[in-house]
Scaffold this motif. Structure first.
Motif, PDB file in Angstrom:
ATOM      1  N   VAL A 152     -12.178  -0.358   2.264  1.00 31.47           N
ATOM      2  CA  VAL A 152     -11.461  -1.109   3.297  1.00 31.47           C
ATOM      3  C   VAL A 152     -12.488  -1.896   4.109  1.00 31.47           C
ATOM      4  O   VAL A 152     -13.470  -1.324   4.594  1.00 31.47           O
ATOM      5  CB  VAL A 152     -10.687  -0.167   4.252  1.00 31.47           C
ATOM      6  CG1 VAL A 152      -9.913  -0.977   5.284  1.00 31.47           C
ATOM      7  CG2 VAL A 152      -9.766   0.759   3.480  1.00 31.47           C
ATOM      8  N   THR A 186      -3.285   0.358   5.773  1.00 33.64           N
ATOM      9  CA  THR A 186      -3.604   1.447   4.841  1.00 33.64           C
ATOM     10  C   THR A 186      -2.877   2.748   5.143  1.00 33.64           C
ATOM     11  O   THR A 186      -2.732   3.603   4.266  1.00 33.64           O
ATOM     12  CB  THR A 186      -5.108   1.739   4.843  1.00 33.64           C
ATOM     13  OG1 THR A 186      -5.496   2.259   6.126  1.00 33.64           O
ATOM     14  CG2 THR A 186      -5.913   0.493   4.518  1.00 33.64           C
ATOM     15  N   VAL A 205       0.836  -1.197   0.000  1.00 35.80           N
ATOM     16  CA  VAL A 205       0.000   0.000   0.000  1.00 35.80           C
ATOM     17  C   VAL A 205       0.872   1.248   0.000  1.00 35.80           C
ATOM     18  O   VAL A 205       0.633   2.196  -0.763  1.00 35.80           O
ATOM     19  CB  VAL A 205      -0.960   0.011   1.206  1.00 35.80           C
ATOM     20  CG1 VAL A 205      -1.705   1.343   1.299  1.00 35.80           C
ATOM     21  CG2 VAL A 205      -1.961  -1.143   1.112  1.00 35.80           C
ATOM     22  N   ALA A 249     -12.321   7.488   0.848  1.00 36.09           N
ATOM     23  CA  ALA A 249     -12.505   6.048   0.919  1.00 36.09           C
ATOM     24  C   ALA A 249     -13.630   5.701   1.886  1.00 36.09           C
ATOM     25  O   ALA A 249     -13.952   6.461   2.801  1.00 36.09           O
ATOM     26  CB  ALA A 249     -11.207   5.373   1.358  1.00 36.09           C
ATOM     27  N   ALA A 300      -5.822  -4.666  -5.493  1.00 42.37           N
ATOM     28  CA  ALA A 300      -6.540  -5.058  -4.278  1.00 42.37           C
ATOM     29  C   ALA A 300      -5.722  -6.066  -3.486  1.00 42.37           C
ATOM     30  O   ALA A 300      -4.897  -6.803  -4.041  1.00 42.37           O
ATOM     31  CB  ALA A 300      -7.898  -5.651  -4.634  1.00 42.37           C
ATOM     32  N   LEU A 345      -1.532  -0.398  -4.856  1.00 40.45           N
ATOM     33  CA  LEU A 345      -2.990  -0.390  -4.951  1.00 40.45           C
ATOM     34  C   LEU A 345      -3.508   0.919  -5.539  1.00 40.45           C
ATOM     35  O   LEU A 345      -4.705   1.040  -5.811  1.00 40.45           O
ATOM     36  CB  LEU A 345      -3.633  -0.614  -3.578  1.00 40.45           C
ATOM     37  CG  LEU A 345      -3.870  -2.066  -3.160  1.00 40.45           C
ATOM     38  CD1 LEU A 345      -2.550  -2.797  -3.004  1.00 40.45           C
ATOM     39  CD2 LEU A 345      -4.660  -2.134  -1.862  1.00 40.45           C
ATOM     40  N   GLN A 400      -4.859   4.652  -5.338  1.00 43.84           N
ATOM     41  CA  GLN A 400      -5.647   5.330  -4.314  1.00 43.84           C
ATOM     42  C   GLN A 400      -6.594   4.337  -3.649  1.00 43.84           C
ATOM     43  O   GLN A 400      -7.375   3.664  -4.318  1.00 43.84           O
ATOM     44  CB  GLN A 400      -6.456   6.468  -4.921  1.00 43.84           C
ATOM     45  CG  GLN A 400      -7.274   7.242  -3.893  1.00 43.84           C
ATOM     46  CD  GLN A 400      -8.031   8.404  -4.504  1.00 43.84           C
ATOM     47  OE1 GLN A 400      -7.820   8.747  -5.667  1.00 43.84           O
ATOM     48  NE2 GLN A 400      -8.914   9.013  -3.731  1.00 43.84           N
ATOM     49  N   VAL A 401      -6.511   4.238  -2.324  1.00 40.20           N
ATOM     50  CA  VAL A 401      -7.380   3.324  -1.595  1.00 40.20           C
ATOM     51  C   VAL A 401      -8.826   3.817  -1.661  1.00 40.20           C
ATOM     52  O   VAL A 401      -9.111   4.982  -1.376  1.00 40.20           O
ATOM     53  CB  VAL A 401      -6.930   3.196  -0.121  1.00 40.20           C
ATOM     54  CG1 VAL A 401      -7.945   2.389   0.690  1.00 40.20           C
ATOM     55  CG2 VAL A 401      -5.558   2.536  -0.051  1.00 40.20           C
ATOM     56  N   ARG A 402      -9.739   2.902  -2.028  1.00 37.89           N
ATOM     57  CA  ARG A 402     -11.150   3.246  -2.160  1.00 37.89           C
ATOM     58  C   ARG A 402     -12.028   2.574  -1.109  1.00 37.89           C
ATOM     59  O   ARG A 402     -12.943   3.196  -0.569  1.00 37.89           O
ATOM     60  CB  ARG A 402     -11.654   2.828  -3.548  1.00 37.89           C
ATOM     61  CG  ARG A 402     -11.114   3.657  -4.697  1.00 37.89           C
ATOM     62  CD  ARG A 402     -11.551   3.057  -6.024  1.00 37.89           C
ATOM     63  NE  ARG A 402     -11.323   3.965  -7.149  1.00 37.89           N
ATOM     64  CZ  ARG A 402     -11.503   3.620  -8.418  1.00 37.89           C
ATOM     65  NH1 ARG A 402     -11.909   2.376  -8.721  1.00 37.89           N
ATOM     66  NH2 ARG A 402     -11.287   4.505  -9.370  1.00 37.89           N
ATOM     67  N   GLY A 436      -8.090  -0.634  -4.099  1.00 37.82           N
ATOM     68  CA  GLY A 436      -7.691   0.650  -4.620  1.00 37.82           C
ATOM     69  C   GLY A 436      -8.110   0.809  -6.067  1.00 37.82           C
ATOM     70  O   GLY A 436      -8.825  -0.042  -6.608  1.00 37.82           O
ATOM     71  N   VAL A 474      -8.550  -4.765   1.112  1.00 34.83           N
ATOM     72  CA  VAL A 474      -8.323  -3.362   0.742  1.00 34.83           C
ATOM     73  C   VAL A 474      -8.387  -3.267  -0.779  1.00 34.83           C
ATOM     74  O   VAL A 474      -7.702  -4.024  -1.483  1.00 34.83           O
ATOM     75  CB  VAL A 474      -6.962  -2.847   1.251  1.00 34.83           C
ATOM     76  CG1 VAL A 474      -6.805  -1.367   0.920  1.00 34.83           C
ATOM     77  CG2 VAL A 474      -6.815  -3.075   2.750  1.00 34.83           C
TER      78      VAL A 474
END
Length: 364
Positions: free
Chosen positions: A157, A204, A146, A238, A265, A151, A153-155, A261, A259
């Protein structure tokens, strides 16, 4: 180098987590357990200390005072008591300049958490919190992926921690204090929900800004939550969720984290902790094992399973090296900030649930 002299508060004969900490602390030879206030019952404290061949004390206050005055006194102490008994020993040892290694969560109440934070701010000693799952090799690898942007941008979780051992009314040493609000502070939310929260935060690198929670006492008459469902919102945009339950019949220790992104993932499960599934946006899923782990946290060759005890041992190894001056390890060992974050999560989730799930800010 000589082992760090270690003391212990709690963890007397018959205690579960105390034995786990003792095994983990000696696995790498970095600590030598030499003293303990192992029980609030003087007879049990004395017999437990004798069984371990260490100096025994009848109270943690006496232990902190006398050990700090000895030339060969303890340099660190492990606190392995129920939640409501974390703060007073932690404050006493921090005030004595002795490093504190505390089992999670930080405390039972926000006021107790503040007391620890205040003492830590004034002490030359360090404070560590043993969220052991974040020390497993593939969890540390997930965090690295991460952080390096694999990933994007993390979207999304999602973390779960599901157990079924309290799906009926249970009375034993472990269940009695965990279902007592005065001792635990929070039920499934605090006992295992904080593990899920910390795991998601650790991997994250983000802390949710708001929560919407539905806390339930599924077993009739239980005075504390045994099922917690918490929706998460992050300042980054997110979204996420945590489900922590101790009444999920048939589940033994179902901790997992997913997680997602915009470029890939991750999927990790404690039941198969040696494997991390990474799925890039434009490629097939990849199964990563300890052969790919870059953290150096593994202890045996790949294919030789490691798990619960080794996670604790990884923390104790890192803690010992941090005490000895290795600053590079600090960011991967939970400390006071992680403990305060967990307490903020508990407070916000309780407040939200009391207002029928209204979105509530997580206030550090």
């Amino acid at each position: 180098m000589k082992p760090i002299r270690l003391g212990m508060v709690g963890g007397g004969s018959g205690a579960f987590i105390g034995a786990i900490h003792r095994i983990a602390a000696r696995m790498d030879g970095r600590f030598d357990l030499v003293a303990g206030a192992l029980s609030s019952d003087p007879t049990r404290a004395a017999s437990s200390a004798a069984d371990l061949g260490i100096r025994g004390y009848t109270s943690f206050a006496e232990m902190a005072r006398l050990e700090a005055a000895r030339d060969d006194g303890i340099e660190a102490v492990a606190i392995v008591t129920p939640n409501h008994m974390h703060a007073a020993p932690a404050v006493a040892f921090l005030n004595a300049g002795i490093h504190v290694i505390c089992d999670k969560p930080l405390s039972a109440t926000a006021e107790q958490a503040r007391q620890i934070a205040d003492a830590a701010a004034e002490s030359p000693a360090r404070f560590f919190l043993t969220h052991n799952y974040s020390a497993l090799p593939m969890v540390r690898e997930a965090r690295a992926l991460v952080a390096e942007g694999a990933l994007g941008q993390v979207r999304l979780v999602h973390a779960e921690y599901l157990q079924g051992w309290l799906s009926d009314e249970v009375h034993n040493k472990q269940a009695d204090w965990r279902t007592d609000p005065a001792q635990a502070g929070a039920g499934a939310l605090g006992d295992i929900g904080t593990h899920a929260w910390q795991l998601a935060e650790f991997v994250t690198g983000q802390t949710p800004s708001h929560v919407s929670a539905d806390l339930s006492s599924v077993v009739p008459g239980r005075p504390i939550d045994d099922d917690a469902r918490v929706a998460l919102r992050y300042a980054s945009g997110a979204k996420g969720g945590i489900w922590a339950s101790q009444v999920a019949l048939g589940m033994e220790n179902g901790l997992s984290l997913r997680v997602f992104g915009d470029r890939g993932a991750l999927d990790w499960r404690l039941s198969d902790s040696e494997r991390l599934i990474f799925t890039p946006k434009d490629g097939p899923a990849q199964i990563l094992t300890r052969a790919q782990d870059r953290s150096g946290s593994f202890r045996t060759p790949p294919g030789h399973p490691e798990g619960y005890l080794e996670g604790f041992a990884n923390l104790y190894l890192d803690i010992a090296e941090i005490i000895r001056g290795d600053a590079a390890r600090v960011d991967r060992v939970p400390g006071l900030a992680a403990g305060l974050s967990g307490m903020a999560f508990i407070a916000a989730a309780k407040a939200s649930s009391a207002q029928d799930g209204v979105w509530t800010e997580v206030q550090p």
